[in-house]
Scaffold this motif. Structure first.
Motif, PDB file in Angstrom:
ATOM      1  N   LEU A  91      -4.189   5.029   6.009  1.00 25.02           N
ATOM      2  CA  LEU A  91      -3.821   4.396   5.026  1.00 25.02           C
ATOM      3  C   LEU A  91      -5.196   4.563   4.124  1.00 25.02           C
ATOM      4  O   LEU A  91      -5.371   4.829   3.104  1.00 25.02           O
ATOM      5  CB  LEU A  91      -4.114   2.738   5.149  1.00 25.02           C
ATOM      6  CG  LEU A  91      -4.076   2.129   4.270  1.00 25.02           C
ATOM      7  CD1 LEU A  91      -2.806   1.626   3.136  1.00 25.02           C
ATOM      8  CD2 LEU A  91      -4.270   0.683   4.145  1.00 25.02           C
TER       9      LEU A  91
ATOM     10  N   ILE B  54      -5.739   5.736   0.011  1.00 27.86           N
ATOM     11  CA  ILE B  54      -6.373   5.445  -0.646  1.00 27.86           C
ATOM     12  C   ILE B  54      -7.493   6.855  -1.124  1.00 27.86           C
ATOM     13  O   ILE B  54      -7.586   6.547  -2.388  1.00 27.86           O
ATOM     14  CB  ILE B  54      -7.192   4.142   0.182  1.00 27.86           C
ATOM     15  CG1 ILE B  54      -5.954   2.665  -0.222  1.00 27.86           C
ATOM     16  CG2 ILE B  54      -7.988   3.662  -0.868  1.00 27.86           C
ATOM     17  CD1 ILE B  54      -6.172   1.712   1.082  1.00 27.86           C
TER      18      ILE B  54
ATOM     19  N   ILE C 271      -6.876   9.330  -1.703  1.00 24.70           N
ATOM     20  CA  ILE C 271      -5.784  10.257  -2.679  1.00 24.70           C
ATOM     21  C   ILE C 271      -5.449   9.694  -3.407  1.00 24.70           C
ATOM     22  O   ILE C 271      -6.055  10.208  -4.730  1.00 24.70           O
ATOM     23  CB  ILE C 271      -4.400  10.553  -2.210  1.00 24.70           C
ATOM     24  CG1 ILE C 271      -5.000  11.620  -1.112  1.00 24.70           C
ATOM     25  CG2 ILE C 271      -3.373  11.165  -3.290  1.00 24.70           C
ATOM     26  CD1 ILE C 271      -3.557  11.753   0.349  1.00 24.70           C
ATOM     27  N   GLN C 272      -5.031   8.242  -3.240  1.00 24.94           N
ATOM     28  CA  GLN C 272      -5.218   7.359  -4.929  1.00 24.94           C
ATOM     29  C   GLN C 272      -6.633   7.986  -5.586  1.00 24.94           C
ATOM     30  O   GLN C 272      -6.811   7.152  -6.925  1.00 24.94           O
ATOM     31  CB  GLN C 272      -4.857   6.339  -4.359  1.00 24.94           C
ATOM     32  CG  GLN C 272      -3.434   5.796  -4.582  1.00 24.94           C
ATOM     33  CD  GLN C 272      -3.311   4.283  -4.131  1.00 24.94           C
ATOM     34  OE1 GLN C 272      -3.629   3.601  -3.445  1.00 24.94           O
ATOM     35  NE2 GLN C 272      -1.919   4.560  -4.558  1.00 24.94           N
TER      36      GLN C 272
ATOM     37  N   ASP D 234       6.433  12.082   3.728  1.00 23.23           N
ATOM     38  CA  ASP D 234       5.654  12.524   3.506  1.00 23.23           C
ATOM     39  C   ASP D 234       3.861  11.542   4.442  1.00 23.23           C
ATOM     40  O   ASP D 234       4.572  10.751   4.217  1.00 23.23           O
ATOM     41  CB  ASP D 234       5.211  11.870   2.218  1.00 23.23           C
ATOM     42  CG  ASP D 234       2.745  12.759   1.365  1.00 23.23           C
ATOM     43  OD1 ASP D 234       2.446  12.831   2.324  1.00 23.23           O
ATOM     44  OD2 ASP D 234       3.111  12.506  -0.041  1.00 23.23           O
TER      45      ASP D 234
ATOM     46  N   PHE E  25       1.413  10.785   3.614  1.00 19.23           N
ATOM     47  CA  PHE E  25       0.500   9.473   3.212  1.00 19.23           C
ATOM     48  C   PHE E  25       1.409   8.694   2.662  1.00 19.23           C
ATOM     49  O   PHE E  25       1.047   7.809   1.800  1.00 19.23           O
ATOM     50  CB  PHE E  25      -0.599  10.078   2.658  1.00 19.23           C
ATOM     51  CG  PHE E  25      -1.400  11.540   3.298  1.00 19.23           C
ATOM     52  CD1 PHE E  25      -2.118  10.196   3.730  1.00 19.23           C
ATOM     53  CD2 PHE E  25      -1.349  12.782   3.101  1.00 19.23           C
ATOM     54  CE1 PHE E  25      -2.966  11.387   4.706  1.00 19.23           C
ATOM     55  CE2 PHE E  25      -2.340  13.226   3.740  1.00 19.23           C
ATOM     56  CZ  PHE E  25      -2.753  12.228   3.889  1.00 19.23           C
ATOM     57  N   GLU E  26       2.717   8.532   2.245  1.00 21.51           N
ATOM     58  CA  GLU E  26       3.502   7.739   1.935  1.00 21.51           C
ATOM     59  C   GLU E  26       3.088   6.799   2.598  1.00 21.51           C
ATOM     60  O   GLU E  26       3.236   6.537   3.835  1.00 21.51           O
ATOM     61  CB  GLU E  26       4.990   8.053   1.175  1.00 21.51           C
ATOM     62  CG  GLU E  26       5.385   7.955   0.225  1.00 21.51           C
ATOM     63  CD  GLU E  26       5.142   7.481  -0.994  1.00 21.51           C
ATOM     64  OE1 GLU E  26       4.236   6.228  -1.118  1.00 21.51           O
ATOM     65  OE2 GLU E  26       4.218   8.130  -1.974  1.00 21.51           O
ATOM     66  N   PHE E  27       3.100   5.157   1.687  1.00 20.11           N
ATOM     67  CA  PHE E  27       2.554   4.072   2.152  1.00 20.11           C
ATOM     68  C   PHE E  27       4.476   3.610   3.701  1.00 20.11           C
ATOM     69  O   PHE E  27       3.755   2.803   4.588  1.00 20.11           O
ATOM     70  CB  PHE E  27       2.828   2.995   1.860  1.00 20.11           C
ATOM     71  CG  PHE E  27       1.218   3.004   1.075  1.00 20.11           C
ATOM     72  CD1 PHE E  27       0.612   3.143   1.031  1.00 20.11           C
ATOM     73  CD2 PHE E  27       1.592   3.138  -0.634  1.00 20.11           C
ATOM     74  CE1 PHE E  27      -0.721   3.892   0.941  1.00 20.11           C
ATOM     75  CE2 PHE E  27      -0.175   2.793  -1.445  1.00 20.11           C
ATOM     76  CZ  PHE E  27      -0.848   4.058  -0.790  1.00 20.11           C
ATOM     77  N   THR E  28       5.130   4.065   3.171  1.00 21.32           N
ATOM     78  CA  THR E  28       6.667   3.550   3.902  1.00 21.32           C
ATOM     79  C   THR E  28       6.946   4.762   5.050  1.00 21.32           C
ATOM     80  O   THR E  28       8.281   4.590   5.670  1.00 21.32           O
ATOM     81  CB  THR E  28       7.455   3.887   2.784  1.00 21.32           C
ATOM     82  OG1 THR E  28       7.737   4.539   2.075  1.00 21.32           O
ATOM     83  CG2 THR E  28       7.245   1.953   2.400  1.00 21.32           C
ATOM     84  N   THR E  29       6.231   5.623   5.067  1.00 24.15           N
ATOM     85  CA  THR E  29       6.492   6.622   6.305  1.00 24.15           C
ATOM     86  C   THR E  29       6.053   6.112   8.049  1.00 24.15           C
ATOM     87  O   THR E  29       4.928   5.857   7.340  1.00 24.15           O
ATOM     88  CB  THR E  29       5.737   7.873   5.909  1.00 24.15           C
ATOM     89  OG1 THR E  29       5.752   8.708   4.414  1.00 24.15           O
ATOM     90  CG2 THR E  29       5.803   9.275   7.150  1.00 24.15           C
ATOM     91  N   PHE E  30       7.063   6.734   8.218  1.00 26.58           N
ATOM     92  CA  PHE E  30       6.441   5.725   9.909  1.00 26.58           C
ATOM     93  C   PHE E  30       6.106   6.968  10.827  1.00 26.58           C
ATOM     94  O   PHE E  30       6.527   8.661  10.610  1.00 26.58           O
ATOM     95  CB  PHE E  30       7.992   5.808  10.366  1.00 26.58           C
ATOM     96  CG  PHE E  30       8.242   4.307   9.776  1.00 26.58           C
ATOM     97  CD1 PHE E  30       7.602   3.497  10.843  1.00 26.58           C
ATOM     98  CD2 PHE E  30       8.855   3.682   9.328  1.00 26.58           C
ATOM     99  CE1 PHE E  30       7.386   2.072  10.915  1.00 26.58           C
ATOM    100  CE2 PHE E  30       8.657   2.938   8.478  1.00 26.58           C
ATOM    101  CZ  PHE E  30       8.489   1.679   9.651  1.00 26.58           C
TER     102      PHE E  30
ATOM    103  N   LYS F 199       6.957  -2.475   5.022  1.00 27.46           N
ATOM    104  CA  LYS F 199       7.406  -1.461   5.831  1.00 27.46           C
ATOM    105  C   LYS F 199       7.802  -1.033   6.994  1.00 27.46           C
ATOM    106  O   LYS F 199       8.538  -0.887   7.127  1.00 27.46           O
ATOM    107  CB  LYS F 199       6.314   0.117   6.142  1.00 27.46           C
ATOM    108  CG  LYS F 199       6.222   1.015   7.214  1.00 27.46           C
ATOM    109  CD  LYS F 199       4.754   1.218   6.736  1.00 27.46           C
ATOM    110  CE  LYS F 199       4.804   2.698   8.081  1.00 27.46           C
ATOM    111  NZ  LYS F 199       4.021   3.785   8.135  1.00 27.46           N
TER     112      LYS F 199
ATOM    113  N   PHE G   2       4.492  -0.427  -3.859  1.00 28.18           N
ATOM    114  CA  PHE G   2       4.377  -0.143  -2.211  1.00 28.18           C
ATOM    115  C   PHE G   2       3.976   1.240  -2.599  1.00 28.18           C
ATOM    116  O   PHE G   2       4.991   2.236  -1.039  1.00 28.18           O
ATOM    117  CB  PHE G   2       5.403  -0.652  -1.912  1.00 28.18           C
ATOM    118  CG  PHE G   2       5.483  -2.012  -2.644  1.00 28.18           C
ATOM    119  CD1 PHE G   2       4.521  -2.843  -2.276  1.00 28.18           C
ATOM    120  CD2 PHE G   2       6.899  -3.251  -1.790  1.00 28.18           C
ATOM    121  CE1 PHE G   2       4.154  -4.002  -2.236  1.00 28.18           C
ATOM    122  CE2 PHE G   2       6.577  -4.167  -2.677  1.00 28.18           C
ATOM    123  CZ  PHE G   2       4.960  -4.980  -2.696  1.00 28.18           C
TER     124      PHE G   2
ATOM    125  N   ARG H  67      -0.501   3.149  -7.685  1.00 21.12           N
ATOM    126  CA  ARG H  67      -1.971   2.204  -7.454  1.00 21.12           C
ATOM    127  C   ARG H  67      -2.115   1.858  -8.733  1.00 21.12           C
ATOM    128  O   ARG H  67      -1.628   2.142 -10.040  1.00 21.12           O
ATOM    129  CB  ARG H  67      -3.129   3.577  -7.359  1.00 21.12           C
ATOM    130  CG  ARG H  67      -3.052   4.339  -8.764  1.00 21.12           C
ATOM    131  CD  ARG H  67      -3.877   5.836  -8.543  1.00 21.12           C
ATOM    132  NE  ARG H  67      -3.994   6.552  -9.986  1.00 21.12           N
ATOM    133  CZ  ARG H  67      -4.051   7.372 -10.106  1.00 21.12           C
ATOM    134  NH1 ARG H  67      -4.394   8.410  -8.784  1.00 21.12           N
ATOM    135  NH2 ARG H  67      -4.162   8.114 -11.197  1.00 21.12           N
TER     136      ARG H  67
END
Lengths: 381, 389
Positions: free
Chosen positions: A310, A314, A316-317, A360, A362-367, B322, B367, B372
């Protein structure tokens, strides 16, 4: 042998391989590419639609030393009775059954640096270990990786509150300088076989630093603490790496000139102290742009190690590239610890430490779907 | 007047607008929201093509401005920790609106917060609700007091028993102190009422006035409780006293979710980016919010700033999403539900006509990496804007 096929492979050291294969043998990467012989593989993992990266490395943690979810009983991070404790070894305090280890594996973390805390000016030696097993001695990648040193608020707060020295930044520096001076003399006297030289356990522990066998690993947040760290290391001609480096964005040109490596973070933590009040993702973004080598850290448990990905996301953001973000938590972290000959990228001959991500990374929903350490699956979703 | 156009809008209440418009009046309120709005010629146009707009985030458990962000101990004003019962203290009188944490909140897309005293004391003091932009705290305030803070578990035990060698030493001690306080406040209320009837002079006791407000259900009791048994104790106490309450943190709620659902509890879940360093939050898990939500518990996510840096509130919600909190519930848990819990739904929490124009501009879907925070608006005014380094 185990084969991973149909994967999008981010090697970190040599670009991205689409539809690639990796063959693992005896804990090492035996082969990697798009046309790899899979004939001898007894197990094939189909990673279609998924991404494979090197195992994640968090170069600065207190895992096992400061156990999570346990109070005083599980806290072995600071031997805060004497500001000079170079004879402490992180290895002797790590509980491999700290619950955080399992969480790290679930988060794709395969190697870690574990250091004593920053209450002492000289805190003891740190270690690099694999994130698996119950016997710390079997998990070692490198020990010692360096001697932990702390400048700034922590030592002066801890000892100042006891009405002891150091209670100022000047004394933090003086305590370190004194130890390095004594060790230089001690080493010289010892190598000349001086009669009646009493064994000095503080100096003994510092000899590898003076001999440039290991670096000083220096906690420094504020710009002046960073500059002091560099000044002292230059004065004694020792190797060093810098930890936290919160104000680093103010010193980009200065740090570019130093032959060092910076571990930045924990950038998600609140700015509870004065010395870290300028915490900002400017630092990694500027460093990447200007070529100051760095990795990103969580300082677990300050920020939970599971959030290292995470942290990089961030960054990257805030403008860090995907490639630089991944490097900062793999190969650069390995370089920071001096273990990049074994881990940190997906190359032939390196340890088979890798992560298979659902998407990906870095995607927040990636496991994390699968974590592999030394060729063994240590976590599967 | 300000006209937003081009953005995908998640009003949270009502349908998602794929390419919607919002007209903001000079009073900082939403005048109109819809697909096509005819705005007056002199309206300032804010072109948000390819962007996403969501309501300003609401964090209903924060210590913004009272915890010394970057200022050290000279600004640690969150716990009046000498006395275990301090209902007379008010968070508004510690909160420094010019502390960097307020800007951090705006960076995180947070436009409204409830600021509560810390958890050193079984009865900690009065919290209040304010916007995150301004320099006079009273002008930023929406509601004061908004709640009485209480705490069970380790913190009061450690602060008083362990460190000061004074009660409470145990969880039993904490519960009995809280119980006694409210019974005394009730008696105080009766005395006050009698005096009002008889016209006799009566000396106000500010310590009991706070408790009386809770007993009259003018404000709720917000109780710090991490461990499942502390949560159950909190419910037991509040039912016995017949008061409104919420469970703050609710870390082990996932272990007793069915019970909490049955009790129709409101849970303020968080913080969660640091590793658990106390015993009471050892079972911290990312799936807590999802499990509680499924069991029928109303979940609001919280930062507990500084314990979760409020810059990353939206990321915290992304983690909850998630790990199973449905998208719409995750959105509501940082907007509408906190607004309801704080009793300010008429002003904030969703993008509806007549409400404050508090909104966040995202670079993409909520999300996601792309989503962002790019700008934060309070009452139609841009209060934070991302500039890439």
């Amino acid at each position: 042998m185990v084969g991973i096929v149909n994967a999008r492979i981010e090697t970190v050291s040599d670009g991205v391989i689409d539809e690639g294969q990796i063959v693992i043998s005896e804990g090492k990467i035996f082969d990697i590419g798009t046309d790899v012989n899979l004939d001898y593989c007894s197990q094939i993992i189909d990673a279609r639609g998924r991404t494979v990266t090197p195992g994640i490395i968090d170069a600065h943690t207190h895992i096992g030393l400061h156990e999570q979810g346990i109070g005083w009983e599980g806290n072995d991070v600071n031997e805060a009775g004497n500001p000079v404790a170079p004879w402490c070894r992180a290895r002797d305090g790590i509980n491999m059954l700290d619950e955080a280890f399992e969480m790290f594996r679930q988060s794709g973390i395969t190697s870690i640096g574990v250091f004593p805390g920053s209450a002492n000016v000289v805190g003891g030696t740190g270690i690099a270990i694999k994130c698996c097993g119950t016997i710390v001695d079997e998990a070692v990648i490198k020990d010692p990786v360096g001697m932990k040193v702390a400048l700034g608020e922590n030592p002066k707060r801890v000892y100042g509150e006891m009405k002891k020295t150091p209670s100022t930044r000047m004394a933090n520096a003086a305590v370190l300088r004194d130890l390095l001076t004594r060790t230089k003399y001690y080493l010289e006297a010892k190598s000349r076989g001086k009669n009646g030289l009493k064994t000095d356990r503080e100096c003994e522990a510092m000899i590898p630093v003076i001999k440039k066998e290991i670096p000083l690993i220096i906690h420094c947040h504020r710009h002046d603490d960073i500059v002091t760290a560099v000044r002292i290391c230059r004065e004694f001609d020792v190797k060093f790496v810098l930890e936290h480096v919160t104000d680093g964005y103010m010193l980009v040109d200065f740090l570019k000139e130093q032959d060092t490596h910076c571990a930045l973070g924990p950038l998600l933590s609140p700015h509870l102290k004065v010395e870290n009040c300028n915490g900002t993702f400017r630092t990694p973004v500027y460093f990447a742009r200007e070529g100051v080598p760095f990795c990103l850290i969580t300082d677990h448990p300050v920020i939970s190690g599971k959030n290292i990905i995470l942290t990089a996301a961030i960054a990257i953001q805030w403008g860090l590239s995907h490639e630089d973000a991944l490097r900062a938590i793999t190969l650069e972290a390995a370089r920071h610890l001096g273990i990049d000959d074994r881990v940190g990228s997906l190359e032939k001959g390196k340890d088979a430490d890798l992560v298979i991500w659902s998407d990906d990374p870095f995607e927040f929903t990636t496991f994390v779907d699968i974590t592999i350490i030394n060729g063994e699956i240590v976590y599967k979703r | 007047m300000l006209l937003l156009k081009g953005a995908k809008i998640y009003p949270v209440v009502g349908d998602v607008l794929e390419e919607g418009m919002i007209l903001v009046g000079d009073d900082g309120k939403i005048k109109e929201i819809g697909k096509e709005i005819s705005a007056p010629d002199d309206a300032e146009i804010l072109d948000l093509t390819d962007k996403v707009v969501i309501p300003g985030l609401i964090d209903c458990h924060s210590h913004l401005g009272i915890w010394g962000d970057g200022e050290g101990p000279s600004s640690y004003d969150g716990n009046e920790s000498v006395d275990p019962i301090t209902p007379q203290i008010r968070a508004i009188e510690s909160a420094n609106p010019l502390q960097s944490s307020f800007e951090a909140a705006r960076e995180g897309g947070i436009t409204t917060v409830q600021i509560l005293p810390g958890s050193s004391n079984p009865i900690g003091g009065l919290g209040f609700v304010c916007k995150t932009y301004g320099n006079i705290i009273d002008e930023m305030t929406l509601k004061n007091p908004s709640a009485l803070k209480g705490a069970l578990g380790e913190n009061p035990k450690r602060n008083h028993g362990q460190n000061r060698k004074q009660a409470p030493f145990t969880r039993m001690g904490i519960a009995s102190l809280i119980r006694n306080y409210f019974y005394e406040a009730a008696e105080y209320g009766q005395r006050k009422e009698k005096a009002e009837v008889s016209g006799e002079p009566f000396c106000i006791d500010l310590k009991y006035e706070s408790g009386l407000k809770v007993l009259k259900k003018e404000i709720p009791f917000r109780i710090h409780a991490h461990r499942q048994d502390d949560i159950v104790t909190a419910i037991r106490l509040c039912e016995e006293l017949d008061i409104d309450y919420s469970i703050e943190h609710c870390t082990e709620g996932h272990l007793i979710a069915e019970y909490l659902g049955k009790k129709k509890v409101t849970a303020m879940v968080g913080p969660g980016l640091s590793a658990p360093q106390k015993t009471e939050n050892a079972r911290l898990t990312n799936i807590n919010a999802a499990i509680l939500n499924k069991a029928g518990v109303k979940v609001c996510l919280i930062t507990d700033h500084p314990f979760l840096n409020c810059r990353y509130f939206l990321h915290y919600a992304a983690i909850a999403y998630k790990y199973g909190l449905p998208f719409e519930e995750a959105m509501k848990s940082i907007t509408l539900y906190p607004a309801e819990a704080l009793g300010i739904r008429d002003r904030v929490g969703s993008l509806e006509v007549g409400k404050d124009a508090d909104f966040v501009v995202l670079g993409g879907e909520p999300f996601t990496l792309k989503g962002r925070v790019e700008a934060t608006y309070i009452e139609g005014r841009c209060v934070w804007k991302r500039e890439l380094y």
